[in-house]
Design a protein around this motif. Structure first.
Motif, short mmCIF file in Angstrom:
data_model
loop_
_atom_site.label_atom_id
_atom_site.label_comp_id
_atom_site.label_asym_id
_atom_site.label_seq_id
_atom_site.Cartn_x
_atom_site.Cartn_y
_atom_site.Cartn_z
N PHE A 105 3.15 -9.67 6.45
CA PHE A 105 2.03 -10.29 7.24
C PHE A 105 1.83 -9.89 8.73
N THR A 106 0.49 -9.79 9.13
CA THR A 106 0.27 -9.18 10.35
C THR A 106 -1.09 -9.77 10.79
N ASP A 107 -1.57 -9.53 12.14
CA ASP A 107 -2.78 -9.97 12.80
C ASP A 107 -3.99 -9.38 12.82
N VAL A 108 -3.92 -8.23 11.84
CA VAL A 108 -5.13 -7.41 11.52
C VAL A 108 -5.17 -7.38 9.78
N ASP A 109 -6.45 -6.93 9.62
CA ASP A 109 -6.72 -6.64 8.05
C ASP A 109 -5.96 -5.58 7.40
N TYR A 110 -5.73 -4.49 7.97
CA TYR A 110 -5.17 -3.20 7.53
C TYR A 110 -4.15 -2.45 8.49
N LEU A 111 -3.73 -1.62 7.96
CA LEU A 111 -2.89 -0.66 8.83
C LEU A 111 -3.97 0.45 9.12
N TYR A 112 -3.97 1.05 10.33
CA TYR A 112 -4.96 1.68 10.86
C TYR A 112 -4.41 3.31 11.39
N THR A 113 -5.28 4.20 11.50
CA THR A 113 -4.66 5.44 11.78
C THR A 113 -4.23 5.44 13.23
N SER A 114 -4.68 4.54 13.86
CA SER A 114 -4.31 4.18 15.48
C SER A 114 -4.87 2.52 15.68
N ASN A 115 -4.49 2.32 16.88
CA ASN A 115 -4.80 0.87 17.16
C ASN A 115 -6.39 0.62 17.34
N PRO A 116 -6.93 -0.10 16.38
CA PRO A 116 -8.35 -0.44 16.53
C PRO A 116 -8.95 -1.13 17.81
N ARG A 117 -7.95 -1.91 18.35
CA ARG A 117 -8.18 -2.61 19.70
C ARG A 117 -8.55 -1.50 20.90
N VAL A 118 -8.02 -0.51 20.75
CA VAL A 118 -8.18 0.52 21.89
C VAL A 118 -8.77 1.92 21.36
N ASP A 119 -8.94 1.87 20.32
CA ASP A 119 -9.32 3.30 19.75
C ASP A 119 -10.59 2.79 18.65
N PRO A 120 -11.90 3.11 19.09
CA PRO A 120 -12.99 2.97 18.09
C PRO A 120 -13.13 3.58 17.12
N ASP A 178 2.43 7.92 0.01
CA ASP A 178 3.59 8.50 0.21
C ASP A 178 3.88 7.96 1.45
N PRO A 179 4.55 6.77 1.87
CA PRO A 179 4.65 6.42 3.21
C PRO A 179 5.80 7.33 4.03
N THR A 180 6.39 7.96 3.22
CA THR A 180 7.23 8.94 4.29
C THR A 180 6.55 10.15 4.83
N THR A 181 5.46 10.25 4.52
CA THR A 181 4.70 11.30 5.33
C THR A 181 3.66 10.60 6.46
N LEU A 182 3.57 9.42 6.33
CA LEU A 182 2.58 8.57 7.09
C LEU A 182 2.97 8.81 8.42
N GLN A 183 1.50 9.05 9.17
CA GLN A 183 1.83 9.32 10.62
C GLN A 183 0.64 8.47 11.33
N VAL A 184 0.91 7.39 11.87
CA VAL A 184 0.08 6.70 12.57
C VAL A 184 0.56 6.38 13.88
N ASP A 185 -0.54 6.05 14.74
CA ASP A 185 -0.26 5.88 16.23
C ASP A 185 -0.15 4.27 16.26
N THR A 186 0.96 3.83 16.56
CA THR A 186 1.05 2.36 16.52
C THR A 186 1.20 1.61 17.90
N VAL A 187 0.91 2.41 18.93
CA VAL A 187 1.35 2.01 20.29
C VAL A 187 0.03 1.05 20.70
N GLY A 188 0.60 0.08 21.55
CA GLY A 188 -0.69 -0.93 22.13
C GLY A 188 -1.09 -2.13 20.99
N GLY A 189 -0.21 -2.62 20.20
CA GLY A 189 -0.26 -3.78 19.44
C GLY A 189 -0.29 -5.16 20.06
N SER A 190 -0.50 -5.83 19.57
CA SER A 190 -0.62 -7.27 20.11
C SER A 190 0.71 -8.01 20.63
N ASP A 191 0.51 -9.07 21.29
CA ASP A 191 1.85 -9.74 21.91
C ASP A 191 2.35 -10.52 21.08
#
Length: 175
Positions: A68-83, A93-106
Motif C-alpha cells: 500500500f502507498t499514498d498514490v494510485d500507481y507506480l509512475y515513470t517519475s514522481n507525478p508531484r514534481v514531473d507533470p 518484468d520488474p527486473t528491467t524496471l527503471q523509474v525515478d523514485t526521487v522526491g516521494g512523500s514524507d
C-alpha cells in the motif's frame, strides 16, 4: 505479528511465525505483519515494512503480495514534481524496471524505491505483487479479478507486477 531479522534466520523462530500465520489464515484472519521496532537494534533493522512483507511472502510461498502507498500507481517519475510522469499499470518484468523514485512523500520510511525493490523480490520468486492506494483497500478485488494472460481482462486499480517464471520453490531448494 511483530518480526525481526532473527525470525527469518532461526529455523525454530521461522517455524513458529509460519505456524502462527497459517493458523490465522485458517481462522479467516488476515495477519498484519510489522517490524518489531522495540527489540531491533539499528544494525538488525529491516528499515521498512515493504521488504519485510516481500521476504515473508517469499518464505511462505504466497500466492500474491499487496503493498500500500499514498498514490494510485507506480509512475515513470514522481507525478508531484514531473507533470509528464505516466502511470505504469502492469509491469511484466520488474527486473528491467527503471523509474525515478526521487522526491516521494514524507510518509513512512521506505518510499517508492523500497516498494519497487520489494515488488522485484516477490516477482523474482514467482509471486505477483499489487501496488495500490491505501485509501482504497477495496481495490484489492480488481487485482484478484485480473488475468494477465487475458488481453481483454480489466486492468487492476493500481500497478500489477507480474510474477516471473521460477524453476524451483523455496521448499525445493531446502531439500
Amino acid at each position: 505479528l511483530l518480526l525481526s531479522q532473527s525470525d527469518f534466520t532461526d529455523k525454530d523462530h521461522w517455524s513458529n511465525v509460519k505456524d502462527t500465520i497459517v493458523e490465522a489464515l485458517n481462522l479467516g484472519l488476515v495477519p498484519i505483519i510489522n517490524e518489531n521496532d522495540s527489540t531491533n537494534t539499528e544494525s538488525l533493522r529491516f528499515g521498512d515494512n515493504d521488504n519485510l512483507a516481500a521476504l515473508t511472502a517469499v518464505q511462505l510461498e504466497a500466492n500474491g503480495l499487496f503493498l500500500f502507498t499514498d498514490v494510485d500507481y507506480l509512475y515513470t517519475s514522481n507525478p508531484r514534481v514531473d507533470p509528464t510522469a505516466s502511470a505504469l499499470r502492469v509491469v511484466s518484468d520488474p527486473t528491467t524496471l527503471q523509474v525515478d523514485t526521487v522526491g516521494g512523500s514524507d510518509l513512512g520510511t521506505g518510499g517508492m524505491a523500497t516498494k519497487t525493490a520489494a515488488a522485484r523480490t516477490a516477482s523474482c520468486a514467482g509471486i505477483p505483487c499489487g501496488l495500490l492506494h491505501s485509501e482504497h483497500p477495496e481495490r484489492i478485488h480488481s487485482f484478484l479479478k485480473y488475468d494477465p494472460n487475458n488481453e481483454s481482462s480489466t486492468l487492476p486499480e493500481g500497478t500489477y507486477f507480474m510474477g516471473l517464471d521460477v524453476t524451483q520453490s523455496i521448499s525445493e531448494t531446502r531439500r
